[in-house]
Design a protein around this motif. Sequence first.
Motif, PDB file in Angstrom:
ATOM      1  N   ILE A 123       0.866  -1.181   0.000  1.00 29.12           N
ATOM      2  CA  ILE A 123       0.000   0.000   0.000  1.00 29.12           C
ATOM      3  C   ILE A 123       0.900   1.227   0.000  1.00 29.12           C
ATOM      4  O   ILE A 123       1.812   1.337   0.812  1.00 29.12           O
ATOM      5  CB  ILE A 123      -0.920   0.015   1.240  1.00 29.12           C
ATOM      6  N   PHE A 124       0.621   2.143  -0.923  1.00 30.39           N
ATOM      7  CA  PHE A 124       1.379   3.381  -1.015  1.00 30.39           C
ATOM      8  C   PHE A 124       0.425   4.553  -0.916  1.00 30.39           C
ATOM      9  O   PHE A 124      -0.759   4.435  -1.210  1.00 30.39           O
ATOM     10  CB  PHE A 124       2.133   3.459  -2.354  1.00 30.39           C
ATOM     11  N   GLY A 125       0.950   5.712  -0.536  1.00 29.40           N
ATOM     12  CA  GLY A 125       0.109   6.890  -0.463  1.00 29.40           C
ATOM     13  C   GLY A 125       0.913   8.161  -0.332  1.00 29.40           C
ATOM     14  O   GLY A 125       2.135   8.140  -0.172  1.00 29.40           O
ATOM     15  N   TYR A 126       0.176   9.264  -0.417  1.00 33.52           N
ATOM     16  CA  TYR A 126       0.746  10.601  -0.256  1.00 33.52           C
ATOM     17  C   TYR A 126       0.067  11.251   0.937  1.00 33.52           C
ATOM     18  O   TYR A 126      -1.140  11.122   1.116  1.00 33.52           O
ATOM     19  CB  TYR A 126       0.468  11.473  -1.490  1.00 33.52           C
ATOM     20  N   SER A 167       6.182  13.197  -1.636  1.00 37.07           N
ATOM     21  CA  SER A 167       6.891  11.925  -1.745  1.00 37.07           C
ATOM     22  C   SER A 167       5.941  10.762  -1.517  1.00 37.07           C
ATOM     23  O   SER A 167       5.211  10.733  -0.518  1.00 37.07           O
ATOM     24  CB  SER A 167       8.021  11.855  -0.715  1.00 37.07           C
ATOM     25  N   LEU A 168       5.982   9.811  -2.437  1.00 35.94           N
ATOM     26  CA  LEU A 168       5.204   8.589  -2.292  1.00 35.94           C
ATOM     27  C   LEU A 168       5.816   7.764  -1.170  1.00 35.94           C
ATOM     28  O   LEU A 168       7.035   7.615  -1.101  1.00 35.94           O
ATOM     29  CB  LEU A 168       5.237   7.805  -3.605  1.00 35.94           C
ATOM     30  N   ALA A 169       4.987   7.261  -0.266  1.00 32.90           N
ATOM     31  CA  ALA A 169       5.481   6.484   0.869  1.00 32.90           C
ATOM     32  C   ALA A 169       4.727   5.168   0.969  1.00 32.90           C
ATOM     33  O   ALA A 169       3.520   5.105   0.704  1.00 32.90           O
ATOM     34  CB  ALA A 169       5.305   7.274   2.154  1.00 32.90           C
ATOM     35  N   GLU A 170       5.429   4.120   1.350  1.00 36.40           N
ATOM     36  CA  GLU A 170       4.766   2.851   1.616  1.00 36.40           C
ATOM     37  C   GLU A 170       4.083   2.969   2.972  1.00 36.40           C
ATOM     38  O   GLU A 170       4.678   3.455   3.944  1.00 36.40           O
ATOM     39  CB  GLU A 170       5.766   1.699   1.625  1.00 36.40           C
ATOM     40  N   LEU A 171       2.829   2.552   3.043  1.00 43.66           N
ATOM     41  CA  LEU A 171       2.031   2.680   4.258  1.00 43.66           C
ATOM     42  C   LEU A 171       1.907   1.336   4.955  1.00 43.66           C
ATOM     43  O   LEU A 171       1.852   0.289   4.310  1.00 43.66           O
ATOM     44  CB  LEU A 171       0.638   3.210   3.924  1.00 43.66           C
ATOM     45  N   ALA A 172       1.813   1.370   6.267  1.00 44.50           N
ATOM     46  CA  ALA A 172       1.632   0.162   7.054  1.00 44.50           C
ATOM     47  C   ALA A 172       0.154  -0.181   7.229  1.00 44.50           C
ATOM     48  O   ALA A 172      -0.198  -1.327   7.500  1.00 44.50           O
ATOM     49  CB  ALA A 172       2.281   0.328   8.425  1.00 44.50           C
ATOM     50  N   GLU A 173      -0.701   0.811   7.073  1.00 49.70           N
ATOM     51  CA  GLU A 173      -2.129   0.616   7.322  1.00 49.70           C
ATOM     52  C   GLU A 173      -2.914   1.680   6.582  1.00 49.70           C
ATOM     53  O   GLU A 173      -2.431   2.787   6.375  1.00 49.70           O
ATOM     54  CB  GLU A 173      -2.399   0.749   8.824  1.00 49.70           C
ATOM     55  N   ILE A 174      -4.139   1.326   6.192  1.00 48.97           N
ATOM     56  CA  ILE A 174      -5.070   2.327   5.670  1.00 48.97           C
ATOM     57  C   ILE A 174      -6.389   2.171   6.422  1.00 48.97           C
ATOM     58  O   ILE A 174      -6.718   1.085   6.902  1.00 48.97           O
ATOM     59  CB  ILE A 174      -5.313   2.200   4.149  1.00 48.97           C
ATOM     60  N   THR A 175      -7.124   3.247   6.521  1.00 53.01           N
ATOM     61  CA  THR A 175      -8.451   3.235   7.116  1.00 53.01           C
ATOM     62  C   THR A 175      -9.387   3.929   6.151  1.00 53.01           C
ATOM     63  O   THR A 175      -9.136   5.061   5.751  1.00 53.01           O
ATOM     64  CB  THR A 175      -8.448   3.995   8.463  1.00 53.01           C
ATOM     65  N   PRO A 201     -10.194  11.572  -1.917  1.00 53.87           N
ATOM     66  CA  PRO A 201      -8.777  11.272  -2.140  1.00 53.87           C
ATOM     67  C   PRO A 201      -8.646  10.272  -3.291  1.00 53.87           C
ATOM     68  O   PRO A 201      -9.545   9.446  -3.513  1.00 53.87           O
ATOM     69  CB  PRO A 201      -8.343  10.634  -0.814  1.00 53.87           C
ATOM     70  N   HIS A 202      -7.563  10.350  -4.007  1.00 55.01           N
ATOM     71  CA  HIS A 202      -7.351   9.443  -5.133  1.00 55.01           C
ATOM     72  C   HIS A 202      -7.244   8.014  -4.616  1.00 55.01           C
ATOM     73  O   HIS A 202      -6.543   7.745  -3.653  1.00 55.01           O
ATOM     74  CB  HIS A 202      -6.070   9.811  -5.890  1.00 55.01           C
ATOM     75  N   PHE A 203      -7.959   7.116  -5.270  1.00 57.42           N
ATOM     76  CA  PHE A 203      -7.922   5.689  -4.948  1.00 57.42           C
ATOM     77  C   PHE A 203      -7.533   5.002  -6.242  1.00 57.42           C
ATOM     78  O   PHE A 203      -8.285   5.027  -7.215  1.00 57.42           O
ATOM     79  CB  PHE A 203      -9.304   5.231  -4.468  1.00 57.42           C
ATOM     80  N   VAL A 204      -6.347   4.437  -6.271  1.00 59.90           N
ATOM     81  CA  VAL A 204      -5.786   3.889  -7.502  1.00 59.90           C
ATOM     82  C   VAL A 204      -5.436   2.423  -7.298  1.00 59.90           C
ATOM     83  O   VAL A 204      -4.849   2.059  -6.280  1.00 59.90           O
ATOM     84  CB  VAL A 204      -4.510   4.662  -7.925  1.00 59.90           C
ATOM     85  N   ILE A 205      -5.809   1.593  -8.267  1.00 61.89           N
ATOM     86  CA  ILE A 205      -5.381   0.196  -8.294  1.00 61.89           C
ATOM     87  C   ILE A 205      -4.273   0.102  -9.336  1.00 61.89           C
ATOM     88  O   ILE A 205      -4.439   0.561 -10.475  1.00 61.89           O
ATOM     89  CB  ILE A 205      -6.528  -0.747  -8.685  1.00 61.89           C
ATOM     90  N   TYR A 206      -3.139  -0.476  -8.961  1.00 59.12           N
ATOM     91  CA  TYR A 206      -1.994  -0.595  -9.864  1.00 59.12           C
ATOM     92  C   TYR A 206      -1.627  -2.073 -10.006  1.00 59.12           C
ATOM     93  O   TYR A 206      -1.559  -2.807  -9.021  1.00 59.12           O
ATOM     94  CB  TYR A 206      -0.793   0.175  -9.312  1.00 59.12           C
TER      95      TYR A 206
END
Length: 81
Positions: free
Chosen positions: A3-6, A17-25, A70-75
């Motif tokens: 999972i990545f995010g800004y 900077s794009l960062a790898e996230l440990a969790e999303i809510t 917020p942008h929600f993108v599937i890659y």
Amino acid sequence: MKIFGYKDEGLAPADTSLAELAEITLVATPDELRKIAKFILASADGMEAIGRDWEHEHLSDKQKGFERSPHFVIYNPEAGA
């Protein structure tokens, strides 16, 4: 899966900077969650059908009502491989 995010700092993604996230809510209504689920399933179908040529999709491009979210993108992790 990764999972990545800004961070929302009022800047364009290109200026952060794009960062790898440990969790999303997700803070979403049941209707929004169903639309997101439909989008995710359609993305999985697209990846299977098109393969590595299927790169990414934006929720706001596929589901009405998310234009100001917020942008929600599937890659596709295999894109361009």
